[in-house]
Design a protein around this motif. Structure first.
Motif, PDB file in Angstrom:
ATOM      1  N   HIS A  75      -7.544  -1.416   2.046  1.00  0.00           N
ATOM      2  CA  HIS A  75      -6.695  -1.654   2.217  1.00  0.00           C
ATOM      3  C   HIS A  75      -6.265  -2.857   0.991  1.00  0.00           C
ATOM      4  CE1 HIS A  75      -3.286  -4.375   3.263  1.00  0.00           C
ATOM      5  NE2 HIS A  75      -4.278  -5.522   3.639  1.00  0.00           N
ATOM      6  N   LEU A  90      -5.570  -0.711  -2.487  1.00  0.00           N
ATOM      7  CA  LEU A  90      -4.582  -0.906  -3.125  1.00  0.00           C
ATOM      8  C   LEU A  90      -3.194  -1.967  -3.021  1.00  0.00           C
ATOM      9  CD1 LEU A  90      -3.201   1.760  -0.295  1.00  0.00           C
ATOM     10  CD2 LEU A  90      -3.351   1.852  -2.954  1.00  0.00           C
ATOM     11  N   VAL A  91      -3.626  -3.406  -2.170  1.00  0.00           N
ATOM     12  CA  VAL A  91      -3.116  -4.509  -2.076  1.00  0.00           C
ATOM     13  C   VAL A  91      -3.391  -4.949  -3.219  1.00  0.00           C
ATOM     14  CG1 VAL A  91      -2.675  -6.546  -1.285  1.00  0.00           C
ATOM     15  CG2 VAL A  91      -2.727  -4.742   0.072  1.00  0.00           C
ATOM     16  N   SER A 148       0.769  -1.171  -0.225  1.00  0.00           N
ATOM     17  CA  SER A 148      -0.025   0.338   0.358  1.00  0.00           C
ATOM     18  C   SER A 148       1.093   1.251  -0.259  1.00  0.00           C
ATOM     19  CB  SER A 148      -1.513   0.354   1.039  1.00  0.00           C
ATOM     20  OG  SER A 148      -1.403  -1.253   1.452  1.00  0.00           O
TER      21      SER A 148
END
Ligand code: SF4
Length: 228
Positions: free
Chosen positions: A191, A194-195, A154
């Motif tokens: 989270h 972004l991953v 991230s």
């Protein structure tokens, strides 16, 4: 530009097409299903250890082996022999170390009011092999605490988009938490999104900016276009 908010808006637009390809399943804000479709906080915690330095498919295979043996349960794991556990989780790598971490975790939370989710962050961090990223992932996705895991992936994406933060993990966590709406859905989506972007487009060595959902706001992408 408020980078986290702008990123979140764009992830929202692609969440149904992008996230499931990387085993994230946007659901009800409090549901454990976000994390690979799993069904409980305990499964999330065990899998969070299994997936360390491993692929999700391997972690899942180990998880199923534990389930078959009646050990997908922290109470049962607290009484288990770490060597037996290691024998069941070989597929996810580092079986001895991961078995020790899982059994230590099970023993640390046994008998506590609220079990796994009754303790604080420091309890998880006191277990050898459970670092901040793993602990915060368990707390957010398993225990529904408003803690955003500042994962390496991230931070890479946010840095390239143009967010600047002085400091390490805790500084990034505080900066993103300070910008996001204070709700579970936003934290989880940020989270997982972004991953997923990091895995789909924003590789460490050679980001594929064409087709990235963040390319229209990304400083790194703009700079590359100017120099090409
Ligand atoms: S546009 Fe390129 S550099 Fe920016 S986040 Fe996407 S893949 Fe990474």
């Amino acid at each position: 530009m408020d980078v986290p908010r702008e990123v979140l808006r764009r992830i929202e637009l692609v969440k149904d097409s992008l996230l499931p390809a990387y085993e994230w399943y946007p659901s009800d804000p409090e549901s454990p299903r976000w994390w690979g479709g799993l069904g409980s906080a305990e499964e999330i915690a065990i899998s969070a250890v299994l997936v360390q330095l491993s692929r999700w498919s391997s972690a899942l295979a180990s998880l199923e082996e534990l389930r078959r043996r009646g050990l997908l349960d922290l109470d049962a794991l607290a009484d288990a022999d770490p060597e037996e556990v290691a024998g069941l989780i070989r597929r996810s790598g580092m079986p001895g170390e991961k078995a020790r971490r899982i059994v230590d975790l099970a023993r640390a939370v046994r008998g506590r009011p609220g079990g796994l989710c009754g303790g604080d962050r420091e309890l998880l961090l006191s277990i050898r092999g459970i670092g901040r990223e793993t602990a915060d992932g368990i707390l957010l996705f398993g225990c529904n605490r408003l803690i955003w895991p500042a994962s390496r992936l991230s931070v890479r994406v946010l840095s390239r988009v143009g967010m600047e933060v002085r400091g390490g993990y805790e500084a990034w966590r505080a900066a993103v938490e300070g910008s996001l709406p204070r709700d579970l859905y936003a934290y989880k989506l940020m989270h997982a999104g972004l991953v997923s972007v990091a895995r789909a487009n924003c590789a460490l060595g050679n980001p594929r900016c064409d087709g990235c959902p963040l390319s229209d706001i990304c400083a790194h992408s703009t700079a590359r276009r100017r120099t090409s």
